[in-house]
Design an enzyme around this catalytic site. Structure first.
Site, PDB file in Angstrom:
ATOM      1  N   LYS A  23      15.030   6.761  -0.488  1.00 39.93           N
ATOM      2  CA  LYS A  23      14.406   6.805  -1.818  1.00 39.93           C
ATOM      3  C   LYS A  23      14.023   8.230  -2.254  1.00 39.93           C
ATOM      4  CE  LYS A  23       9.782   7.294  -0.895  1.00 39.93           C
ATOM      5  NZ  LYS A  23       9.902   7.474   0.517  1.00 39.93           N
ATOM      6  N   LYS A  44      12.119  14.536   2.145  1.00 42.03           N
ATOM      7  CA  LYS A  44      11.211  14.827   1.024  1.00 42.03           C
ATOM      8  C   LYS A  44      11.350  16.302   0.610  1.00 42.03           C
ATOM      9  CE  LYS A  44       7.894  11.532   2.833  1.00 42.03           C
ATOM     10  NZ  LYS A  44       8.656  10.386   2.372  1.00 42.03           N
ATOM     11  N   GLY A  94       6.715   4.543   1.689  1.00 38.93           N
ATOM     12  CA  GLY A  94       6.596   3.225   2.308  1.00 38.93           C
ATOM     13  C   GLY A  94       5.145   2.817   2.573  1.00 38.93           C
ATOM     14  N   ASN A  95       4.317   3.798   2.994  1.00 39.79           N
ATOM     15  CA  ASN A  95       2.913   3.506   3.300  1.00 39.79           C
ATOM     16  C   ASN A  95       2.141   2.985   2.101  1.00 39.79           C
ATOM     17  OD1 ASN A  95       2.240   4.167   6.088  1.00 39.79           O
ATOM     18  ND2 ASN A  95       3.175   6.113   5.537  1.00 39.79           N
ATOM     19  N   LYS A 118      19.138   5.062   8.753  1.00 40.82           N
ATOM     20  CA  LYS A 118      17.977   4.676   7.936  1.00 40.82           C
ATOM     21  C   LYS A 118      17.177   3.569   8.621  1.00 40.82           C
ATOM     22  CE  LYS A 118      15.321   4.521   4.484  1.00 40.82           C
ATOM     23  NZ  LYS A 118      14.435   5.668   4.349  1.00 40.82           N
TER      24      LYS A 118
HETATM   25  N1  LIG Z   1       5.877  19.405   8.337  1.00 40.38           N
HETATM   26  C1  LIG Z   1       5.240  18.268   8.076  1.00 40.38           C
HETATM   27  N2  LIG Z   1       4.186  18.257   7.237  1.00 40.38           N
HETATM   28  C2  LIG Z   1       3.528  17.102   6.955  1.00 40.38           C
HETATM   29  N3  LIG Z   1       3.881  15.903   7.448  1.00 40.38           N
HETATM   30  C3  LIG Z   1       4.951  15.852   8.280  1.00 40.38           C
HETATM   31  C4  LIG Z   1       5.656  17.021   8.639  1.00 40.38           C
HETATM   32  N4  LIG Z   1       6.667  16.672   9.475  1.00 40.38           N
HETATM   33  C5  LIG Z   1       6.576  15.356   9.644  1.00 40.38           C
HETATM   34  N5  LIG Z   1       5.547  14.829   8.921  1.00 40.38           N
HETATM   35  C6  LIG Z   1       5.230  13.407   8.879  1.00 40.38           C
HETATM   36  O1  LIG Z   1       5.841  12.866   7.724  1.00 40.38           O
HETATM   37  C7  LIG Z   1       5.138  11.663   7.397  1.00 40.38           C
HETATM   38  C8  LIG Z   1       5.549  11.238   6.000  1.00 40.38           C
HETATM   39  O2  LIG Z   1       6.905  10.774   6.060  1.00 40.38           O
HETATM   40  P1  LIG Z   1       7.226   9.206   5.993  1.00 40.38           P
HETATM   41  O3  LIG Z   1       6.276   8.461   6.901  1.00 40.38           O
HETATM   42  O4  LIG Z   1       8.676   9.032   6.155  1.00 40.38           O
HETATM   43  O5  LIG Z   1       6.802   8.951   4.499  1.00 40.38           O
HETATM   44  P2  LIG Z   1       6.769   7.706   3.530  1.00 40.38           P
HETATM   45  O6  LIG Z   1       7.003   6.446   4.347  1.00 40.38           O
HETATM   46  O7  LIG Z   1       5.403   7.803   2.935  1.00 40.38           O
HETATM   47  O8  LIG Z   1       7.879   7.989   2.554  1.00 40.38           O
HETATM   48  C9  LIG Z   1       3.691  12.076   7.574  1.00 40.38           C
HETATM   49  O9  LIG Z   1       2.876  10.965   7.853  1.00 40.38           O
HETATM   50  C10 LIG Z   1       3.758  13.029   8.767  1.00 40.38           C
HETATM   51  O10 LIG Z   1       3.412  12.350   9.961  1.00 40.38           O
HETATM   52  N1  LIG Z   2      14.760   3.157   0.860  1.00 44.19           N
HETATM   53  C1  LIG Z   2      13.807   3.911   1.449  1.00 44.19           C
HETATM   54  O1  LIG Z   2      13.921   5.125   1.573  1.00 44.19           O
HETATM   55  O2  LIG Z   2      12.686   3.211   1.897  1.00 44.19           O
HETATM   56  P1  LIG Z   2      11.439   3.792   2.715  1.00 44.19           P
HETATM   57  O3  LIG Z   2      10.873   4.932   1.922  1.00 44.19           O
HETATM   58  O4  LIG Z   2      10.470   2.632   2.783  1.00 44.19           O
HETATM   59  O5  LIG Z   2      11.950   4.194   4.050  1.00 44.19           O
END
Ligand SMILES: Nc1ncnc2c1ncn2[C@@H]1O[C@H](COP(=O)(O)OP(=O)(O)O)[C@@H](O)[C@H]1O
Ligand SMILES: NC(=O)OP(=O)(O)O
Length: 314
Positions: free
Chosen positions: A214, A276, A11-12, A129
């Protein structure tokens, strides 16, 4: 060695939590992402790109709800299709432009993709979600009362509206995606996890009001398109153990066995790193190479020089 890589953009990569959700901000973020992806293509790899849509689908749903007295609102699966469409448009255009800059004349196509889910998935009973923007706890609880939303705290980052997120069973156009990639076409697919659909008893397809994760659909896409690598790009260089604690440790190349031990210890938070790692471990189980890394180190990570790399055996 040239590899087929499914790249899942977090998302970022499209919109950072503190940024305003303007078209211009999102376009520029997507351009930066595709600039990096084009380097991977330049290095000889075949890529299939997928992406999140949490902030975007939430905003589209909100636009529909706010304008309901003027224009009839559309259901969530249609909002999901709209978000996939506009993000895919930005990606297709910027990726083509970045490839051209590198002197590469490659076809890029964005496929509006449906993902099949089970209508009896237990996830429908417990919406999880997060979509749309972040709120304070107070604002979120007020909105929940006023608008009948379900709101939850999102991985320590604030409060958000949540919707059901069933498991993706299959990506409906994966055969086409495979054929296109075999033909060297760069495909953008299953954005936002894909538009959730179910099969009726007579086999007909029907939209489902949900948002698929996703990372989970990226695993399905990698499995069904027979990819060599599943690369999940986010905003941290590595997965960490004891994340956020003074003794946190970045994970480099690890085996699936090691990953399972850390997962059993609860090292990966449910709303962020958990899905992930779950996707990465499932892909490694199939014999593929899974990578979790930051967007900025993606090209290095493909060469095995950055990120967290998970394989069944080293
Ligand atoms: N064990 C971990 N190792 C690294 N990051 C982690 C961990 N647990 C939680 N995180 C967090 O997960 C975030 C990434 O997940 P998320 O923000 O949902 O990803 P995206 O939106 O990029 O798909 C990182 O910014 C971090 O703050
Ligand atoms: N669909 C979905 O997982 O979107 P984000 O990664 O933006 O949460």
């Amino acid at each position: 060695m040239a590899e087929k890589i499914v790249i899942a953009l977090g998302g970022n990569a499209i919109l950072q939590p503190k940024q305003e959700a303007t078209y211009e901000n999102q376009y520029e973020n997507v351009r930066i992402s595709t600039e990096i992806i084009s380097k991977i293509v330049k290095n000889g790899h075949t890529v299939i790109v997928t992406h999140g849509n949490g902030p975007q689908v939430g905003n589209i749903l909100r636009q529909n709800e706010e304008a309901k007295d003027v224009v009839p609102p559309f259901p969530l699966d249609v909002c999901s299709a709209e978000s996939q469409g506009f993000i895919g448009y930005m990606m297709e255009q910027t990726l083509k432009n970045e490839l051209t800059k590198l002197g590469l004349n490659r076809e890029v196509v964005s496929l509006l993709t449906q993902t099949e889910v089970d209508p009896n998935d237990v996830a429908f009973e417990d919406p999880s979600k997060p979509i749309g923007v972040f709120y304070s706890e107070e604002e979120a609880k007020l909105l929940a009362e006023e608008k009948g939303w379900i709101v939850k705290e999102d991985a320590g980052r604030g409060w958000r509206r949540v919707v059901a997120s069933p498991e993706p069973k299959s990506i409906l156009s994966s055969e086409t995606i495979k054929r296109l990639t075999d033909d060297e076409v760069i495909v953008i697919a299953a954005g936002g996890g894909g538009i959730p659909v179910m099969r009726e008893k007579d086999g007909r397809l029907k939209g489902v009001e949900a948002v698929i994760d996703k990372d989970r659909s990226a695993f399905r896409l990698a499995e069904e398109s027979k990819a060599d690598v599943l690369m999940i790009l986010t905003d941290v260089n590595n997965v960490f153990v004891n994340y956020g604690k003074p003794d946190q440790k970045a994970l480099g190349s690890i085996t699936l066995e090691e990953a399972k031990i850390y997962a059993d210890e609860g090292q990966f938070s449910a709303g962020s790193m958990g899905p992930k790692m779950e996707a990465a471990m499932k892909f490694a189980e199939l014999g593929g190479r899974a990578i979790i890394c930051s967007l900025g180190q993606a090209d290095l990570a493909v060469e095995g020089k950055a990120g967290t790399q998970i394989t069944k055996v080293q």
